[in-house]
Design a protein around this motif. Structure first.
Motif, mmCIF file in Angstrom:
data_model
loop_
_atom_site.group_PDB
_atom_site.id
_atom_site.type_symbol
_atom_site.label_atom_id
_atom_site.label_comp_id
_atom_site.label_asym_id
_atom_site.label_seq_id
_atom_site.Cartn_x
_atom_site.Cartn_y
_atom_site.Cartn_z
ATOM 1 N N ARG A 708 0.832 -1.218 0.000
ATOM 2 C CA ARG A 708 0.000 0.000 0.000
ATOM 3 C C ARG A 708 0.858 1.257 0.000
ATOM 4 O O ARG A 708 0.584 2.224 -0.705
ATOM 5 C CB ARG A 708 -0.914 -0.025 1.208
ATOM 6 N N SER A 709 1.885 1.312 0.803
ATOM 7 C CA SER A 709 2.748 2.506 0.873
ATOM 8 C C SER A 709 3.426 2.757 -0.472
ATOM 9 O O SER A 709 3.606 3.902 -0.897
ATOM 10 C CB SER A 709 3.787 2.330 1.977
ATOM 11 N N ALA A 710 3.803 1.719 -1.167
ATOM 12 C CA ALA A 710 4.427 1.897 -2.482
ATOM 13 C C ALA A 710 3.441 2.486 -3.477
ATOM 14 O O ALA A 710 3.785 3.371 -4.265
ATOM 15 C CB ALA A 710 4.958 0.553 -2.981
ATOM 16 N N ASN A 711 2.166 2.070 -3.444
ATOM 17 C CA ASN A 711 1.139 2.609 -4.356
ATOM 18 C C ASN A 711 0.874 4.083 -4.074
ATOM 19 O O ASN A 711 0.695 4.886 -4.998
ATOM 20 C CB ASN A 711 -0.146 1.802 -4.232
ATOM 21 N N GLY A 740 3.183 15.412 5.322
ATOM 22 C CA GLY A 740 2.504 15.015 6.559
ATOM 23 C C GLY A 740 1.875 13.647 6.454
ATOM 24 O O GLY A 740 1.951 12.827 7.369
ATOM 25 N N SER A 741 1.195 13.372 5.318
ATOM 26 C CA SER A 741 0.565 12.048 5.170
ATOM 27 C C SER A 741 1.599 10.948 5.083
ATOM 28 O O SER A 741 1.413 9.852 5.620
ATOM 29 C CB SER A 741 -0.317 12.031 3.915
ATOM 30 N N SER A 742 2.743 11.223 4.378
ATOM 31 C CA SER A 742 3.775 10.173 4.287
ATOM 32 C C SER A 742 4.413 9.922 5.630
ATOM 33 O O SER A 742 4.734 8.790 5.966
ATOM 34 C CB SER A 742 4.838 10.582 3.264
ATOM 35 N N SER A 743 4.585 11.017 6.411
ATOM 36 C CA SER A 743 5.146 10.790 7.753
ATOM 37 C C SER A 743 4.201 9.978 8.602
ATOM 38 O O SER A 743 4.611 9.125 9.387
ATOM 39 C CB SER A 743 5.448 12.147 8.426
#
Length: 859
Positions: A708-711, A740-743
């Motif tokens: 999911r994080s890769a997508n 912010g969302s990636s952190s």
């Protein structure tokens, strides 16, 4: 001594008074040795040794000033001293022993020979040290005037030769032997030389033996004393093995031929036996031209002028006939067969062996010799079957076989009983021809004969069944109507005797009968007899053998009604018998049933009758039952036998609460602890299995989160490329919100990784459980706590885990064990997910506020 008459019959005449005085004098003579055996104070003083002396000092003191029995004791203790202190023993004790042996008696000499051999076998010192210290003493005592002492030292020397190096043997033994073997030396010296040369022949190469030993051998073979010639002749076998085939043919064989014609009967006998033992080393020409004429000469003279060789000839005849088989002409073959038949009936004027005038016609010594000859013929009977071919057995040897099985002497019949199995194997399909002799030997009046036959009885009966298939009959046992009566008679005779080991052996072998005869025959002729033996016999091994055989009969019984009858009798007459001894045998029988039958069979018929013995009034019965409880529990199948498990638990509780015998209570508690520990170990294994499933689930979730994080990162990159024309402020706000969302996503990943690491470390600890915690749990449990531990199987156990330790607590009515670990992990995982979402939302709102403030400040 005359018996003393009763007081009413006493005659106080002068003659009778003198008789009573003589009786009293005889009694006095009998008592005198007892009085003389008492030690005087002076003798006791001489036998007393200072207790402060060490072992070496004590040995020296007793060898110097002690009595013979004390010196002999010290010599016998030499191996112990060598193990404890070899240096001091060799320096101080061994020289003293060497000095004492010059004047020692026979007992000390024999003890010293044995002690020296023990030191060699113990390897207390190196072989070099041993040869330097002990070998000279051994050689000095070889020619002792007592023949027994000389032979004892010779046996020690022959054992030492095996371990000595060649150079030591050459210098210390072989070189002196050349002078000791001369005709000028004593008879004892030459006899010792003969035996040593037989040993040395295998220690040196053939050329050394030919150059240095064979000349001495020839000289001793022609010695003037027949004892030396006999001794040297018996050593020729060892010398031939050391020098090889060629030298044996050229050197040893001519000497044997000459010794076979010697004037001394002992020399001729030794030559004949050596010739037979070396038969394999001669080729066919030597056998035909040299050996066969000698053997024929021995056979012809044995009945006429040389009966001394008759016993030895009968013993080696089987080996001779098969060794010379390839060179026999048909006429010679028949002649040797007839010679064997003549030996089989030697001393018997009638075939059945009944001869009232036999002892009158022959001396007792001759009778013993003839019995030995017939016994040797029985020993060689299997070899003679090979000689004539099994196909010709009925025509050539059956009459001799019948004669030997009916021989009047027990040793002959005993030997036939031992060799009966070999004969049956050789006959193969013709084994049915000796069925009557089997019955004859089973009915033999001597239990020794029966004991010898029973050793291979199952194999013999199996051959009787399978060996006659080629003749077309369905079962060859049908032609032996007397077999079953012979078997029952043999058992009854063994039971009536005092030889209980023979009876036990017989009962054990009778367990093969279900493979031989029908189930009904066993039921009516043998099964009830086994039950009677269990109930009435007084010998425990016999009772156990009968119990096991009875269980085998029950196992192969084909009728359900008969099985139920036997089971009912076992329970009523043994398990519920009035004698505690019968109840003990019932437990033995149940143990055999658990071994031979299935678990369900035992639980169906014997489980509850066994548990009833927990109330037995005799402590020994309860003790034996408690020892049997682990096996009884192992027969249960859960959940099918859940009610039986409850009965077992109830019996154990009653024993723990009501038992007064300390021995019974100790065994029950031991079983309780083992039972409890096994349950805890099973629960631990179940916990590990659940943890493995959770680990697998966490691994799958980790892989999904990484995908999911890769997508998400790919979508953000595409959006940034399309919106590159937007305003810088909006771009900054978008980048801030995306960061912010990636952190938030990365923090969620870190949280899940930390959870996975914690679960993996926890599962690693679970896969290597510390059983000390189980011991702690079992130590904390008491007699009352055992009730809760057993009830946990029915009510269930709630296990809570902290690291690698665990504890048990009772739950309500749940039938399955639930694990708080799984529920807590799932709940914590959900709470972490919700917390991650809240943290992500807060960070996004903060980033938006910061972007608005920046726009205002720029404007």
């Amino acid at each position: 001594m005359r018996p003393v008459p009763c007081s009413s019959d006493m005659d106080f005449g002068q003659s009778n008074l003198f008789g009573y005085v003589e009786d009293l004098q005889e009694l006095t003579i009998i008592e005198r040795p007892v009085r003389r055996s008492l030690k005087t104070p002076e003798e006791i003083e001489r036998l007393t040794v200072d207790e402060e002396l060490n072992d070496i000092e004590r040995a020296l003191y007793l060898l110097s000033s002690g009595q013979d029995v004390q010196g002999t004791s010290m010599v016998a203790n030499l191996p112990v001293l060598m193990r404890q202190n070899p240096a001091e023993t060799l320096r101080r004790v061994l020289p003293k022993i060497r000095e004492v042996l010059h004047v020692a008696g026979v007992e000390m000499q024999l003890t010293a020979a044995v002690s020296f051999l023990t030191v060699l076998q113990d390897e207390s010192v190196s072989i070099h040290t041993y040869s330097h210290s002990f070998l000279h003493i051994i050689l000095q005592n070889l020619e002792h005037r007592d023949a027994g002492v000389s032979n004892a030292w010779l046996e020690t020397l022959l054992a030492v030769i095996e371990a000595l190096p060649k150079e030591t043997i050459r210098h210390e033994i072989l070189n002196p032997l050349i002078s000791k073997a001369q005709i000028s030396q004593t008879l004892q010296s030459r006899l010792v030389s003969c035996k040593i040369m037989g040993k040395l022949a295998n220690k040196f190469e053939a050329h050394i033996v030919k150059r240095e030993i064979l000349p001495l051998v020839k000289s001793l073979c022609q010695d003037v004393e027949y004892e030396v010639r006999t001794c040297m002749c018996r050593q020729l076998e060892h010398i031939a093995q050391g020098i090889g085939t060629e030298l044996t043919k050229t050197v040893v064989l001519p000497e044997l031929v000459e010794l076979a014609r010697d004037e001394g009967s002992g020399v001729r006998l030794a030559a004949f036996e050596t010739l037979v033992n070396l038969l394999d080393m001669f080729d066919s020409d030597d056998r035909r031209q040299t050996v066969l004429p000698l053997v024929k000469s021995f056979c012809e003279k044995s009945f006429k002028a040389d009966e001394s060789i008759l016993v030895s000839l009968s013993f080696h005849l089987g080996k001779l006939c098969n060794g010379l088989y390839g060179i026999f002409t048909p006429e010679q073959h028949l002649r040797f067969l007839e010679f064997y038949k003549k030996l089989c009936t030697l001393g018997l004027q009638q075939e059945n062996g009944h001869n009232d005038n036999q002892l009158q016609l022959q001396t007792l010594e001759q009778e013993k010799k003839y019995i030995s000859v017939r016994k040797n013929c029985a020993y060689n009977f299997p070899a003679m079957i090979v000689f004539v071919d099994p196909k010709n057995f009925h025509l050539e040897l059956y009459s001799i076989f019948f004669c030997l099985c009916h021989d009047p002497e027990v040793p002959v019949r005993y030997t036939m009983a031992i060799s009966f199995y070999e004969v049956a194997k050789l006959l193969n399909s013709g084994v049915y021809t000796i069925q009557k002799e089997l019955v004859t030997l089973l009915q033999d009046e001597s239990l020794e004969v029966l004991d010898a036959l029973v050793g291979h009885l199952p194999e013999i009966l199996e051959l009787m069944i399978n060996g006659g298939e080629s003749s077309g009959s369905e079962s060859k046992l049908l032609s032996i109507p007397d077999l079953i009566p012979a078997l029952t008679t043999a058992e009854q005779r063994a039971a009536a005797s005092l030889k209980w080991r023979t009876h036990e052996k017989l009962l054990q072998k009778y367990a093969c009968l279900p493979q031989i005869i029908s189930s009904d025959q066993i039921y009516y002729r043998f099964l009830h007899r086994m039950l009677t033996i269990i109930l009435t016999n007084n010998v425990l091994p016999v009772q156990k053998a009968a119990a096991r055989t009875l269980c085998v009969y029950l196992r192969y019984n084909r009728k359900q009604e008969q099985r139920h009858e036997v089971i009912q009798k076992l329970i009523e007459q043994l398990g519920q018998g009035k004698s505690y001894w019968n109840r003990l045998r019932f437990l033995d029988t149940c143990e055999f049933i658990m071994e031979l039958f299935s678990k369900s069979f035992f639980c169906k018929y014997f489980f509850l009758p066994v548990l009833e013995l927990t109330h037995d009034p005799v402590a020994n019965v309860r003790i034996k039952l408690c020892y049997l409880l682990p096996k009884v529990k192992s027969t249960l199948k859960i959940p099918t036998d859940k009610h039986l498990l409850q009965q077992l638990e109830l019996c154990i509780r009653k024993l723990l609460c009501q038992e007064k015998d300390k021995d019974v209570l100790t065994i029950v508690k031991r079983f309780q602890k083992r039972f409890y520990e096994n349950d805890l170990l099973d629960q631990e294994k179940e916990r590990q299995e659940h943890l493995l499933l959770e680990m697998e689930q966490l691994e799958k979730e980790k892989q999904q989160n990484e995908g999911r994080s890769a997508n998400v990162n790919d979508k953000i990159f595409e959006k940034k490329r399309r919106d590159n024309k937007a305003s810088s402020v909006l771009t900054k706000s978008m980048t801030l919100s995306s960061s912010g969302s990636s952190s938030g996503t990365s923090t969620g990943k870190e949280d899940k990784k930390s959870k996975l690491v914690r679960s993996q470390s926890f599962s690693t600890q679970a896969l290597h459980p510390k059983y000390s915690n189980i011991d702690k749990c079992s130590n904390k449990s008491s007699a009352t706590g055992y009730t809760s531990s057993l009830s946990g199987m029915g009510k269930g156990c709630m296990l809570s885990f902290s690291d690698d330790s665990f504890r048990t607590r009772s739950t309500g009515n749940s039938g399955n064990a639930t694990f708080s670990t799984s529920s807590s992990l799932i709940a914590s995982r959900n709470s972490f997910n919700s917390a991650d979402q809240k943290n992500n939302g807060n960070k996004e709102s903060q980033s938006r506020k910061m972007s608005i403030k920046n726009r205002k400040s720029n404007s």
